[in-house]
Scaffold this motif. Sequence first.
Motif, short mmCIF file in Angstrom:
data_model
loop_
_atom_site.label_atom_id
_atom_site.label_comp_id
_atom_site.label_asym_id
_atom_site.label_seq_id
_atom_site.Cartn_x
_atom_site.Cartn_y
_atom_site.Cartn_z
N PRO A 1 0.80 -1.23 0.00
CA PRO A 1 0.00 0.00 0.00
C PRO A 1 0.83 1.28 0.00
O PRO A 1 0.26 2.37 -0.06
N THR A 2 2.17 1.17 0.07
CA THR A 2 3.03 2.35 0.06
C THR A 2 3.71 2.54 -1.29
O THR A 2 4.15 3.65 -1.62
N TYR A 3 3.76 1.50 -2.08
CA TYR A 3 4.46 1.53 -3.38
C TYR A 3 3.48 2.06 -4.43
O TYR A 3 2.76 1.30 -5.07
N ILE A 4 3.46 3.38 -4.61
CA ILE A 4 2.47 4.04 -5.48
C ILE A 4 2.55 3.50 -6.90
O ILE A 4 3.63 3.30 -7.45
N ASN A 5 1.39 3.24 -7.48
CA ASN A 5 1.18 2.68 -8.83
C ASN A 5 1.37 1.17 -8.90
O ASN A 5 1.02 0.55 -9.92
N ALA A 6 1.93 0.57 -7.84
CA ALA A 6 2.11 -0.89 -7.86
C ALA A 6 0.75 -1.58 -7.79
O ALA A 6 -0.16 -1.13 -7.09
N THR A 7 0.63 -2.67 -8.51
CA THR A 7 -0.60 -3.47 -8.48
C THR A 7 -0.36 -4.73 -7.66
O THR A 7 0.75 -4.97 -7.14
N LEU A 8 -1.37 -5.54 -7.50
CA LEU A 8 -1.26 -6.80 -6.78
C LEU A 8 -0.13 -7.64 -7.37
O LEU A 8 -0.01 -7.77 -8.58
N GLY A 9 0.71 -8.19 -6.49
CA GLY A 9 1.80 -9.04 -6.95
C GLY A 9 3.09 -8.30 -7.24
O GLY A 9 4.06 -8.91 -7.71
N MET A 10 3.15 -7.00 -6.92
CA MET A 10 4.36 -6.21 -7.16
C MET A 10 5.01 -5.80 -5.84
O MET A 10 4.43 -5.04 -5.06
N SER A 11 6.23 -6.31 -5.62
CA SER A 11 7.03 -5.86 -4.47
C SER A 11 7.95 -4.74 -4.91
O SER A 11 8.30 -4.62 -6.09
N MET A 12 8.37 -3.91 -3.96
CA MET A 12 9.46 -2.98 -4.26
C MET A 12 10.70 -3.79 -4.61
O MET A 12 10.95 -4.83 -3.97
N PRO A 13 11.48 -3.36 -5.59
CA PRO A 13 12.68 -4.12 -5.98
C PRO A 13 13.59 -4.44 -4.81
O PRO A 13 14.18 -5.52 -4.74
N LYS A 14 13.71 -3.50 -3.85
CA LYS A 14 14.60 -3.67 -2.70
C LYS A 14 14.24 -4.88 -1.87
O LYS A 14 15.10 -5.51 -1.26
#
Length: 488
Positions: free
Chosen positions: A460-473
């Motif tokens: 919920p903090t990774y703006i524009n990310a959809t379900l199934g998307m982690s931050m690369p880090k």
Amino acid sequence: MLQKEVGEQKSFSLFGHFSFILLFAAFSTLSAQQSFKDFKKAQSESFQSYKDERDKAFNEYLKEEWRVYTQQQPDSLYEEPKPEQITPAKPQTITPVGPKVYIEPKDKVKKQEDNASVDIEAPSKKVKNTTFDFFGTKLSFNVSEGLKKATYYPQNQLGISNFFSQAALSEYENLLTDVNKTSKWMNLNDWGVYLLVTKISQMAFSDEDSSNLLSWFLLNKLGYSVKVGISNKHVLLLHYSKKVIYATPSYSFSNKKFYALNNYTKSALRIFSYEQDYPNATKELDLSLRTLPNFEADTQKKLLSFSLSGKRYDLPISYNKNLIDFMATYPQADYETFFNTPLDRSTYNDLNSAFKGYIQGKKASEAINFVLHFVQSAFKYEIDGEQFGREKVMFAQETLYYDKSDCEDRAILFSYLVKELFKISVVGIKYKDHMATALYIPLEGDSVSVKSKRFVIADPTYINATLGMSMPKYRAIKPLSYITIKEN
């Protein structure tokens, strides 16, 4: 006369500079004598047999069994500082998959138990000698004159014993009955009871030491395991909690941790205290808030807005400001406390109606992603140190109220909405410096395994990310822990 050494004294003139010192010393002596006379008078006026058979033995124990305790290092919520900025993801096209979603009308939403049962008798509205506002509700209690005369004198362990003795000899039973009745009527959890007792004590005594001692006395009588300590002649309350209370000084007694809540986030102190609990006062301070307290409604409104694919969406909500003020008093409890606290029913019903207008009949992936984008974009990202000057985890209700929030606040809000709107199992995911969520849904994408089940990442903090998307880090990092979110 000033004594320099044993058997040798030095004289001063009664005129000039030293006359003031002698007069001041004489005045101080008279004041101390008067305080002692007042103390002895209060003792003699209240002299009678203890009403509670536990009190005599415990008071004798208080006179004897004190020793030094050293504060333990407070626990921190995060191992590393949270990032001050988070780079948004590239916008993605959402593939509409899954069954169609139908949001239940708000009048059919299962009623939360955050309103006290209507068959609990309300406290008497008769005005008593102690009246105050408690988060918008006017309350009255009778604090007996005998209880008000309890004196912390002298300012050492004997003074603690003297205060306890005078309080135990007073007419305190009706006050305890009223506190219990009010707590049930207002549906207060342990933190609410603590705040209520603290307020009564502050109204009864203007000095903090006596106020803390009255709170200690009343909470022990209510069955809570609370100790009292002395540091630099001042009184400190220590509350037993099985769960960690973060950023709060703690002390160990017989392998049990006691927290100095009124010394929250302050520097370390060495204290004098004792091992033994007040007899049968074994109840821990439980900060969980599974149902909400009943406060008078101070209803205010707010419009939450965000944009998605070039289109603006508005979600009007109402909230009770008295509930926000109550939540603002909370210390740093464990994450399960915040993840498992509900929204106020009126606020949830507003969101329910707003979401229904936008996602009714859409495929599950579209509907859930819509709610995810709402949490990502309706609030400005800011870490707690910038917003509050300290680490503060927010309840879902608070995140909707404030314009700014960080990762754990959004994870808490999103998890509650997903659980309530879509009836989906969700867990909180904690990294060293970040918090996200994961959902038990059959979708492609980044995932974690929790108890042999595959949960799909939703950040919920990774703006524009959809379900199934982690931050690369964090994509290749195993989370430190998972927060259990209980289903209804």
